[in-house]
Design a protein around this motif. Structure first.
Motif, mmCIF file in Angstrom:
data_model
loop_
_atom_site.group_PDB
_atom_site.id
_atom_site.type_symbol
_atom_site.label_atom_id
_atom_site.label_comp_id
_atom_site.label_asym_id
_atom_site.label_seq_id
_atom_site.Cartn_x
_atom_site.Cartn_y
_atom_site.Cartn_z
ATOM 1 N N LEU A 27 2.681 -15.517 2.838
ATOM 2 C CA LEU A 27 1.926 -14.835 1.777
ATOM 3 C C LEU A 27 2.776 -13.820 1.011
ATOM 4 C CD1 LEU A 27 -1.497 -14.047 3.519
ATOM 5 C CD2 LEU A 27 -0.842 -16.021 2.099
ATOM 6 N N LEU A 75 -1.229 -18.107 8.437
ATOM 7 C CA LEU A 75 -0.756 -17.148 7.443
ATOM 8 C C LEU A 75 0.378 -16.345 8.046
ATOM 9 C CD1 LEU A 75 -4.220 -15.968 6.074
ATOM 10 C CD2 LEU A 75 -2.757 -17.844 5.269
ATOM 11 N N PRO A 80 2.097 -10.614 6.646
ATOM 12 C CA PRO A 80 0.948 -10.991 5.787
ATOM 13 C C PRO A 80 -0.019 -9.846 5.501
ATOM 14 C CG PRO A 80 0.772 -11.960 7.989
ATOM 15 C CD PRO A 80 2.144 -11.394 7.881
ATOM 16 N N MET A 104 -2.976 -16.565 12.197
ATOM 17 C CA MET A 104 -2.087 -15.612 11.538
ATOM 18 C C MET A 104 -1.005 -15.140 12.497
ATOM 19 S SD MET A 104 -2.955 -11.897 9.838
ATOM 20 C CE MET A 104 -3.613 -12.561 8.301
#
Ligand code: SF4
Length: 336
Positions: A27, A75, A80, A104
């Motif tokens: 990201l 992610l 992130p 994540m």
């Protein structure tokens, strides 16, 4: 939207029959730590904001990948959680048809501020990166302080009702390899998977063979401390080889990319923060889906680019010495 091939399409299956159902999305290239094995000593020149994928672009590409057969999204970064719209992104990604798992990887420093929103958004798995349990070493490895905050975030995540909480620890000789047993003990009364990751060469991280601790050596050290330790079964796509210590709540995992690669069952592809698709962590070939989108490409045209990239994927990565001299992005620009 023009018709795209139905779910499970061939576009995500490479010439070795590997179906790529797991998309890792970086990201951001920003991070609030400066880990020595990830961020080159003199940092990286951050790309201008407009070079990075926007919220809408990430959603458009993720919707397309989901339609092609991706069912799991992770992610990553940089970090992130330094991206302001991370919770809204997580919610939009978790709602995409076909996405079953949202995960994540974070350094945990900001997790306490976002965890409730992320869980409400549909996050199911969290990996927290931590390479030492000693505050002095945390400072040396990350060039910042924050160990207690990270451990607090681990315990918060363990009580958040997630499907899984894992801790990623990159093992480096002469840096933290004497903490294997302490990390294992961290799983004694926590339902966590402690993942020991073999140190890998990336752009600017100064990887050397003498700093690399191979999986068999880690096992030897841990079996001396925990004689009853034994391997558990693994699925072919698993990145980690898992082991259990009798009486422990948690378990241990080993990511053995250098000593025993697991490329045969690889189902992972990576979307970089700048919109490049990277079909292999160590592959040099990348294609810019960002530029194609901004040049007006249709979903069919994007699918053709994805298909071509996947069909160019090699059977496995080169050996570690070759990887050590090969050009590759710094980890901060890949996201693991
Ligand atoms: S090195 Fe490349 S092919 Fe091998 S497991 Fe990693 S991403 Fe997959």
């Amino acid at each position: 939207m023009t018709a795209v091939p139905s779910s499970g399409s061939s576009a995500l299956t490479d010439t070795f029959g590997r179906r790529h159902t797991y998309l890792r999305i970086s990201l951001t290239e920003r991070c609030n730590l400066r880990c020595t094995y990830c961020m080159p000593a003199d940092g990286v020149d951050l790309l201008p904001r407009h070079h990075l994928l926007s919220f809408e672009e990430i959603i458009r590409l993720s919707r397309l990948f989901a339609a092609l057969g991706v069912s799991k999204i992770r992610l990553t970064g940089g970090e992130p959680l330094v991206r302001k719209d991370v919770s809204a992104l997580a919610a939009a990604l978790a709602r995409l048809p076909g996405i079953e798992t949202l995960a994540m990887t974070t350094n945990g420093l900001l997790l306490d501020r976002h965890l409730d929103l992320l869980c409400a958004a549909g996050l199911r798995i969290v990996n927290i990166s931590l390479d030492t349990l000693r505050a002095d070493r945390f400072l040396t490895i990350t060039r910042r302080s924050g160990l207690e905050q990270v451990i607090r975030s681990v315990d918060l995540a363990l009580n958040a009702g997630l499907d899984a909480v894992k801790m990623n620890c990159v093992v480096m000789r002469g840096v933290n390899d004497d903490e294997l047993v302490d990390f294992a003990r961290f799983a004694a009364d926590r339902d966590i998977e402690i993942r020991f990751i073999e140190y890998m060469p990336f752009g600017g991280n100064g990887w050397q063979n003498k700093t690399f601790v191979p999986y068999p050596e880690m096992i030897r050290v841990l079996q001396e401390a925990f004689p009853g330790m034994h391997p558990t079964s693994d699925d072919p796509h698993a990145t980690a080889k898992t082991w259990r210590i009798p009486g422990f709540t948690g378990e241990l995992g080993f990511i053995t990319s250098m000593s025993e690669h697991f490329c045969g069952g690889c189902n992972r592809i990576r979307l970089m923060a700048d919109g490049n698709l990277k079909v292999c962590l160590f592959g040099r070939g990348e294609v810019s889906l960002r530029d194609a989108m901004r040049d007006g490409a249709s979903d069919d045209e994007l699918t053709a680019l994805i298909d071509a990239a996947i069909n160019g994927k090699k059977a496995s990565h080169a050996g570690m010495e070759a990887l050590a001299i090969q050009d590759n992005r710094p980890m901060i620009r890949i996201g693991g």
